[in-house]
Design a protein around this motif. Structure first.
Motif, short mmCIF file in Angstrom:
data_model
loop_
_atom_site.label_atom_id
_atom_site.label_comp_id
_atom_site.label_asym_id
_atom_site.label_seq_id
_atom_site.Cartn_x
_atom_site.Cartn_y
_atom_site.Cartn_z
N GLN A 157 -12.52 82.29 -41.21
CA GLN A 157 -13.78 81.71 -40.75
C GLN A 157 -14.89 82.70 -41.03
O GLN A 157 -14.71 83.91 -40.86
N ASN A 158 -16.04 82.21 -41.44
CA ASN A 158 -17.21 83.06 -41.62
C ASN A 158 -18.22 82.77 -40.54
O ASN A 158 -18.32 81.64 -40.04
N GLY A 159 -18.98 83.77 -40.17
CA GLY A 159 -19.99 83.59 -39.15
C GLY A 159 -21.10 84.61 -39.29
O GLY A 159 -21.00 85.56 -40.09
N GLN A 160 -22.13 84.42 -38.50
CA GLN A 160 -23.27 85.34 -38.53
C GLN A 160 -23.83 85.49 -37.13
O GLN A 160 -24.07 84.50 -36.43
N LEU A 161 -24.02 86.74 -36.72
CA LEU A 161 -24.65 87.04 -35.43
C LEU A 161 -26.07 87.51 -35.69
O LEU A 161 -26.28 88.47 -36.43
N ARG A 162 -27.03 86.83 -35.10
CA ARG A 162 -28.44 87.21 -35.24
C ARG A 162 -28.92 87.79 -33.92
O ARG A 162 -28.83 87.13 -32.87
N ILE A 163 -29.39 89.02 -33.97
CA ILE A 163 -29.89 89.70 -32.79
C ILE A 163 -31.40 89.88 -32.96
O ILE A 163 -31.85 90.44 -33.96
N GLN A 164 -32.15 89.41 -31.99
CA GLN A 164 -33.60 89.55 -32.05
C GLN A 164 -34.06 90.34 -30.84
O GLN A 164 -33.71 90.04 -29.70
#
Length: 549
Positions: A157-164
């Motif tokens: 599985q691929n994913g992306q964590l976006r931290i702002q």
């Protein structure tokens, strides 16, 4: 006028460029320590490849720099499996671990087996992320944990964590490979962390035995089950003397607590120790039984008269609820061989009034033949007398092991100033020696004069005359709404999952399971605690555990 315009324009452009600067960030393995003074390297990692069995957890950490105190924080994950998100909270390590059951004052040199000279701070506690959270300063750190369901489809599985943080962002790209192997919800390794019910009330500002306290106990029980704990010690019954000179035992709280823990998934009940060491200056006996707050010599007729009623009360309560076969009984913790004769007498009392219930105790000597059913030697004691303890296994007894403030040095243990992987590898040692359980005294044994985040080396002993090694007293922390996990607690849970995977391989090919185990753990003091070494062995373990028998 034109010169002033140039100056204003230059300042504006400079401010705009500064505002547009991206966050500096770096992805770190969950098997390594992260510190508040860690710097983002020149070539930071912005991606990570994770591997997990089904029914297990996998995690990583993220270090951010360039945040500002008060910046609003937002973490958003895009992918198939939603993670648990935590803000890492740093704790103080005031002293290094020293000789057995002690810490080394900070004015002494760093011991060679410690990874960093105390005092220092390290990210340890896991605070759940809430909406509206704000950055604490120029550095932030997060822990990201995935719980892979037992019915997950194997594959990548691929994913992306976006931290702002304010207007600045960081993006972590990850791949998660779900392997075919499945870790069962109810495992095979028996595990107990002893806990303090008074500390749960005190540190969360709750009235003891109020409904709020009961709810907090349940939250701690759930945290323990998250860590795959199986055994627990319930509260003792309330005791009153009758007009006829006998004793009455109110098991109301005890029964409520046992039902609660069994409902949460625990499998075994450790009945509390019937006696303890008399370490007072005016000691009356090696072991004493507390009778309504008054100590009586453990082998006295007075103690026997009390225990005969007390143990029968436990037997009746357990049988009434159908729990008798789930119970084990402690006699005295860590008895000294010179007092084994007294221990045998007290063990005989237990066997008379609780027939069939196994006796379990932490002890370091294998010569207490016939008085113990579940032997829990210190890891160091087991290795010193493998033949002695294994002789008991051949006779039908069960062997666990325990660690506490001892052993120290290069031994596997849970101290904060040693490699984080040592905590995880404890349970590879369970497989290595086929030890069926693990015991530690310190889930949340936080004393009144101890700040849980600032003093991880509290005073200890009957006269508080020495300090414990860092982290020995507790492996979870009192949070805002309940217990917070820690990176060590997560590592311990992962190690128990690894044990189950080794067991799966062992069912098909025991020699292969031993070979994989030996890649990392040869003895309790000879092991590979490097992240690279662990990753290679763990990947192999996952692949082999998923093969058909």
């Amino acid at each position: 006028m034109m010169k002033a315009l140039y100056v204003i324009l230059a300042i504006t452009l400079s401010f705009t460029a500064l505002s547009a600067q991206p966050l500096q960030y770096h992805v770190v393995s969950a098997n390594d320590w992260l510190y508040p003074d860690t710097q983002v390297p020149a070539s930071p990692l912005h991606t990570i490849d994770l591997h997990s069995a089904r029914g297990a957890r996998t995690a990583f950490q993220v270090l951010l720099q360039g945040t500002k105190a008060g910046d609003p924080l937002q973490l958003k994950y895009e992918g198939k499996l939603a993670p648990e998100l935590y803000q890492l909270v740093d704790v103080n390590v005031p002293e290094n671990s020293g000789p057995p059951c002690s810490a080394i004052p900070p004015d002494q040199p760093k011991p060679e087996y410690s990874i960093r000279k105390a005092p220092y701070r390290v990210y340890e506690a896991l605070r759940p992320i809430h909406g509206g959270d704000k950055a604490r300063g120029e550095t932030e750190a997060f822990y990201v944990s995935f719980r892979v369901p037992t019915d997950a489809t194997p594959g990548k599985q691929n994913g992306q964590l976006r931290i702002q943080a304010g207007e600045r962002t960081a993006e972590v790209k990850l791949s998660l490979t779900v392997h075919t192997a499945t870790v069962p919800e109810q495992g095979h390794l028996r595990v107990t962390n002893w806990f303090s019910l008074p500390a749960m009330a005190r540190l969360h500002k709750l009235e003891p035995w109020s409904e709020g306290h009961w709810e907090m106990i349940r939250r701690y029980a759930r945290m323990m089950r998250r860590g795959r704990q199986t055994d627990f010690i319930p509260v003792r019954p309330e005791v009153k003397k009758t007009d006829q000179g006998g004793w009455q035992f109110d098991f109301s709280r005890t029964e409520r607590m046992i039902k609660m823990f069994l409902d949460e998934g625990f499998t075994h009940i450790e009945l509390p120790h019937i006696a303890h060491h008399d370490r007072r200056k005016e000691a009356i006996s090696p072991f004493v039984v507390d009778i309504a707050g008054t100590p009586a010599a453990g082998t006295s007729r007075e103690a026997y008269a009390f225990l005969s009623e007390y143990l029968k009360g436990w037997a009746q309560m357990l049988r009434r609820n159908g729990w008798y076969d789930k119970a084990t009984q402690h006699v005295v913790d860590e008895p000294n061989p010179k007092n084994f004769a007294d221990y045998r007498i007290m063990a005989g009392t237990v066997r008379k009034f609780l027939p069939g219930i196994p006796l379990i105790d932490a002890l370091g000597n294998a010569t207490l033949d016939g008085a113990v059913d579940i032997w829990v030697p210190l890891s160091e004691s087991y290795e010193k007398d493998v033949a002695g303890f294994e002789a008991h296994r051949r006779r039908g007894d069960i062997i666990w092991f325990y660690t506490c403030c001892d052993p120290s040095g290069y031994s596997l243990n849970r101290f904060i100033d040693t490699e984080l992987l040592r905590t995880r590898l404890l349970h590879w040692a369970n497989w290595k020696y086929r030890l069926d359980g693990y015991l530690h005294w310190g889930l949340n044994q936080i004393i009144e004069e101890q700040h849980p985040f600032e003093n991880t080396c509290p005073p200890h002993g009957p006269y508080k005359d020495f300090h414990l090694p860092p982290g020995d007293s507790h492996i979870v922390y009192p949070g805002e709404e309940g217990p917070w996990s820690s990176v060590r607690f997560e590592a311990m849970s992962a190690g128990i999952e690894d044990y189950e995977l080794l067991r799966l391989v062992g069912r098909r090919d025991e020699k292969l399971a031993d070979e994989i185990c030996t890649q990392l753990v040869r003895t309790f003091t000879n092991y590979d605690s490097t992240v690279a070494g662990f990753d290679a062995a763990h990947r192999r373990l996952l692949e082999e555990a998923g093969k058909e028998k």
